[in-house]
Design a protein around this motif. Structure first.
Motif, PDB file in Angstrom:
ATOM      1  N   PHE A  26       0.844  -1.191   0.000  1.00 46.39           N
ATOM      2  CA  PHE A  26       0.000   0.000   0.000  1.00 46.39           C
ATOM      3  C   PHE A  26       0.880   1.241   0.000  1.00 46.39           C
ATOM      4  CE2 PHE A  26      -2.272   3.355   2.389  1.00 46.39           C
ATOM      5  CZ  PHE A  26      -3.295   3.574   1.490  1.00 46.39           C
ATOM      6  N   ILE A  27       0.775   2.060  -1.033  1.00 47.86           N
ATOM      7  CA  ILE A  27       1.566   3.279  -1.148  1.00 47.86           C
ATOM      8  C   ILE A  27       0.745   4.464  -0.644  1.00 47.86           C
ATOM      9  CG2 ILE A  27       2.859   4.792  -2.690  1.00 47.86           C
ATOM     10  CD1 ILE A  27       4.028   1.958  -2.318  1.00 47.86           C
ATOM     11  N   LYS A  28       1.265   5.137   0.384  1.00 51.51           N
ATOM     12  CA  LYS A  28       0.548   6.246   1.003  1.00 51.51           C
ATOM     13  C   LYS A  28       0.707   7.552   0.230  1.00 51.51           C
ATOM     14  CE  LYS A  28       1.287   4.285   5.615  1.00 51.51           C
ATOM     15  NZ  LYS A  28       1.957   4.487   6.929  1.00 51.51           N
ATOM     16  N   GLY A  29       1.838   7.699  -0.451  1.00 50.44           N
ATOM     17  CA  GLY A  29       2.093   8.944  -1.160  1.00 50.44           C
ATOM     18  C   GLY A  29       3.552   9.028  -1.566  1.00 50.44           C
ATOM     19  N   ALA A  30       3.973  10.226  -1.930  1.00 47.74           N
ATOM     20  CA  ALA A  30       5.355  10.470  -2.342  1.00 47.74           C
ATOM     21  C   ALA A  30       5.910  11.676  -1.589  1.00 47.74           C
ATOM     22  CB  ALA A  30       5.440  10.703  -3.848  1.00 47.74           C
ATOM     23  N   ILE A  31       7.190  11.599  -1.244  1.00 52.30           N
ATOM     24  CA  ILE A  31       7.882  12.695  -0.573  1.00 52.30           C
ATOM     25  C   ILE A  31       8.927  13.247  -1.533  1.00 52.30           C
ATOM     26  CG2 ILE A  31       9.127  13.441   1.465  1.00 52.30           C
ATOM     27  CD1 ILE A  31       6.493  12.083   2.157  1.00 52.30           C
ATOM     28  N   GLN A  32       8.868  14.526  -1.804  1.00 50.86           N
ATOM     29  CA  GLN A  32       9.888  15.164  -2.640  1.00 50.86           C
ATOM     30  C   GLN A  32      10.844  15.924  -1.740  1.00 50.86           C
ATOM     31  OE1 GLN A  32       8.418  17.799  -5.707  1.00 50.86           O
ATOM     32  NE2 GLN A  32      10.409  17.903  -6.729  1.00 50.86           N
ATOM     33  N   LEU A  33      12.139  15.609  -1.848  1.00 53.96           N
ATOM     34  CA  LEU A  33      13.162  16.208  -1.002  1.00 53.96           C
ATOM     35  C   LEU A  33      13.874  17.343  -1.718  1.00 53.96           C
ATOM     36  CD1 LEU A  33      14.848  12.933   0.343  1.00 53.96           C
ATOM     37  CD2 LEU A  33      13.073  14.295   1.464  1.00 53.96           C
ATOM     38  N   CYS A  34      14.177  18.386  -0.967  1.00 57.83           N
ATOM     39  CA  CYS A  34      14.950  19.518  -1.487  1.00 57.83           C
ATOM     40  C   CYS A  34      16.088  19.773  -0.493  1.00 57.83           C
ATOM     41  CB  CYS A  34      14.043  20.745  -1.636  1.00 57.83           C
ATOM     42  SG  CYS A  34      14.705  22.029  -2.693  1.00 57.83           S
ATOM     43  N   HIS A  35      17.326  19.449  -0.885  1.00 64.52           N
ATOM     44  CA  HIS A  35      18.451  19.431   0.049  1.00 64.52           C
ATOM     45  C   HIS A  35      18.969  20.831   0.384  1.00 64.52           C
ATOM     46  CE1 HIS A  35      21.538  20.463  -2.916  1.00 64.52           C
ATOM     47  NE2 HIS A  35      20.958  19.623  -3.762  1.00 64.52           N
ATOM     48  N   GLY A  36      19.923  20.858   1.313  1.00 59.90           N
ATOM     49  CA  GLY A  36      20.485  22.114   1.781  1.00 59.90           C
ATOM     50  C   GLY A  36      21.708  22.567   1.002  1.00 59.90           C
ATOM     51  N   MET A  37      22.252  23.681   1.446  1.00 61.77           N
ATOM     52  CA  MET A  37      23.412  24.302   0.807  1.00 61.77           C
ATOM     53  C   MET A  37      24.673  23.495   1.073  1.00 61.77           C
ATOM     54  SD  MET A  37      24.667  28.182   1.551  1.00 61.77           S
ATOM     55  CE  MET A  37      26.271  28.809   1.032  1.00 61.77           C
ATOM     56  N   ALA A  38      25.513  23.374   0.060  1.00 64.00           N
ATOM     57  CA  ALA A  38      26.801  22.685   0.158  1.00 64.00           C
ATOM     58  C   ALA A  38      26.653  21.238   0.601  1.00 64.00           C
ATOM     59  CB  ALA A  38      27.758  23.441   1.082  1.00 64.00           C
ATOM     60  N   GLU A  39      25.594  20.589   0.116  1.00 59.99           N
ATOM     61  CA  GLU A  39      25.423  19.147   0.309  1.00 59.99           C
ATOM     62  C   GLU A  39      24.783  18.589  -0.955  1.00 59.99           C
ATOM     63  OE1 GLU A  39      22.657  17.624   3.085  1.00 59.99           O
ATOM     64  OE2 GLU A  39      21.113  19.126   2.713  1.00 59.99           O
ATOM     65  N   HIS A  40      24.143  17.419  -0.869  1.00 60.62           N
ATOM     66  CA  HIS A  40      23.575  16.817  -2.077  1.00 60.62           C
ATOM     67  C   HIS A  40      22.524  15.798  -1.684  1.00 60.62           C
ATOM     68  CE1 HIS A  40      26.036  13.129  -1.451  1.00 60.62           C
ATOM     69  NE2 HIS A  40      26.902  13.995  -0.936  1.00 60.62           N
ATOM     70  N   ILE A  41      21.742  15.344  -2.648  1.00 59.65           N
ATOM     71  CA  ILE A  41      20.597  14.477  -2.375  1.00 59.65           C
ATOM     72  C   ILE A  41      21.020  13.103  -1.870  1.00 59.65           C
ATOM     73  CG2 ILE A  41      20.337  13.465  -4.676  1.00 59.65           C
ATOM     74  CD1 ILE A  41      17.554  14.798  -2.306  1.00 59.65           C
ATOM     75  N   GLY A  42      22.238  12.682  -2.170  1.00 64.83           N
ATOM     76  CA  GLY A  42      22.712  11.380  -1.721  1.00 64.83           C
ATOM     77  C   GLY A  42      22.780  11.244  -0.211  1.00 64.83           C
ATOM     78  N   ASN A  52      10.437   4.725   2.537  1.00 64.22           N
ATOM     79  CA  ASN A  52      10.039   3.609   1.663  1.00 64.22           C
ATOM     80  C   ASN A  52       9.398   2.490   2.467  1.00 64.22           C
ATOM     81  OD1 ASN A  52      12.773   3.668  -0.812  1.00 64.22           O
ATOM     82  ND2 ASN A  52      10.920   4.894  -0.659  1.00 64.22           N
ATOM     83  N   GLN A  53      10.017   2.147   3.585  1.00 61.78           N
ATOM     84  CA  GLN A  53       9.492   1.075   4.430  1.00 61.78           C
ATOM     85  C   GLN A  53       8.114   1.402   4.979  1.00 61.78           C
ATOM     86  OE1 GLN A  53      12.476   0.312   7.434  1.00 61.78           O
ATOM     87  NE2 GLN A  53      14.098   0.209   5.883  1.00 61.78           N
ATOM     88  N   ASN A  54       7.815   2.691   5.063  1.00 61.84           N
ATOM     89  CA  ASN A  54       6.524   3.133   5.590  1.00 61.84           C
ATOM     90  C   ASN A  54       5.532   3.504   4.490  1.00 61.84           C
ATOM     91  OD1 ASN A  54       6.442   3.568   8.783  1.00 61.84           O
ATOM     92  ND2 ASN A  54       8.541   3.837   8.054  1.00 61.84           N
TER      93      ASN A  54
END
Length: 309
Positions: A26-42, A52-54
């Protein structure tokens, strides 16, 4: 399941994008992430796994000047020409529209710089999201904002791609002062020493951005506090502020509450603040990160059940 690819924007930029697919029944929805300064999505791999587990799909991209997006051109810490916060907000919505189904509720999670961009996103596209989480954000720049913006504009005019050592020092130089037992320049990020070490050891983190970057950033922060722009946000959009009480970016909680009050004053019907004692800037990397994530999941599930739109 994890998939990485590039999303092409309407102005031709290739944004490195990562999609973590939930394999729950059962998929509840999607979360879109927007990262901070001087970092990255990884750096959001762990939180993506828990989400994902939730039952949530997770997607995010490396912002212009960051991560694998910057690696294509070598322009780390530089947004590039003809970029402002509206363009950065357009990047977010274009990733959403190209990669996510409209059949699922989508929540936007922005951290630090990403929270500022997310706040511009909801000024322009609040109908696209079921809710927004603002992590490690701040209040208005106040009197310091005017000279800082002027200085960034002057430096940018003469050396747009020059490393903004002065602006970087003025912006972040004092953050460690509240932590006298600091062992590194980045202890203000988290009391979790292992997380701080990972940040320092990551070659795609901790770089000094350009003068042009700061010009865009300061003007963008000014834009997100414009009352006329705030009033464009739909009143039913749930907003969660998530920050540490010892976060210097959020002025140790005071800036967080100032921001929350602005949205309440604008008539936003659901504004929550989760402020954590002893927490620093990166609550998702704090020693009590598991409790923070539990709180986040609780908020997401409550808002989903409420069906607020």
């Amino acid at each position: 399941m994890k998939e990485s690819f590039y999303t092409r924007t309407t102005d031709g930029k290739e944004l490195y994008t990562v999609f973590w697919t939930s394999e729950q029944n059962f998929i509840k929805g999607a979360i879109q992430l927007c990262h901070g300064m001087a970092e990255h999505i990884g750096r959001y791999e762990d939180i993506a796994s828990v989400l994902n587990q939730n039952g949530y799909h997770v997607i995010g991209h490396d912002c212009r000047g960051h991560g694998e997006t910057a690696a294509l051109t070598g322009e780390f810490g530089d947004y590039g020409t003809h970029t402002d916060f509206t363009r950065l907000a357009d990047d977010v919505i274009e990733v959403r529209d190209q990669c996510l189904s409209n059949e699922l509720p989508v929540y936007l999670f922005g951290h630090s710089m990403g929270s500022f961009i997310a706040r511009r996103v909801i000024q322009l596209y609040s109908d696209a999201y079921e809710g927004v989480v603002l992590s490690g954000t701040n209040g208005p720049l106040g009197l310091l904002g005017v000279p800082a913006t002027i200085l960034a504009s002057v430096l940018s005019a003469y050396q747009p791609k020059g490393k903004a050592e002065l602006l970087n020092k003025l912006s972040f130089g004092s953050y460690n002062n509240s932590f006298p037992d600091s062992n590194t320049p980045f202890d203000w990020l988290s009391s979790n020493e292992a997380a701080v070490k990972q940040y320092i050891d990551d070659p795609k983190c901790g770089f000094v951005s350009t003068n042009r970057f700061y010009k865009v950033l300061f003007k963008g922060i000014d834009m997100i506090y414009n009352k006329k722009e705030i009033n464009q946000i739909r009143k039913e959009l749930p907003i969660l502020f998530l920050s540490g009480k010892n976060d210097p970016v959020g002025d140790f909680g005071k800036g967080v509450f100032k921001s929350a009050q602005l949205y309440t004053n604008a008539g936003i019907q659901s504004v929550d603040v989760y402020l954590y004692e002893n927490g620093r800037h990166e609550m998702l990397n704090e020693i009590n990160a598991n409790s923070v994530i539990d709180d986040l999941l609780y908020w997401l599930n409550v808002k989903k059940q409420a069906g607020v739109k």
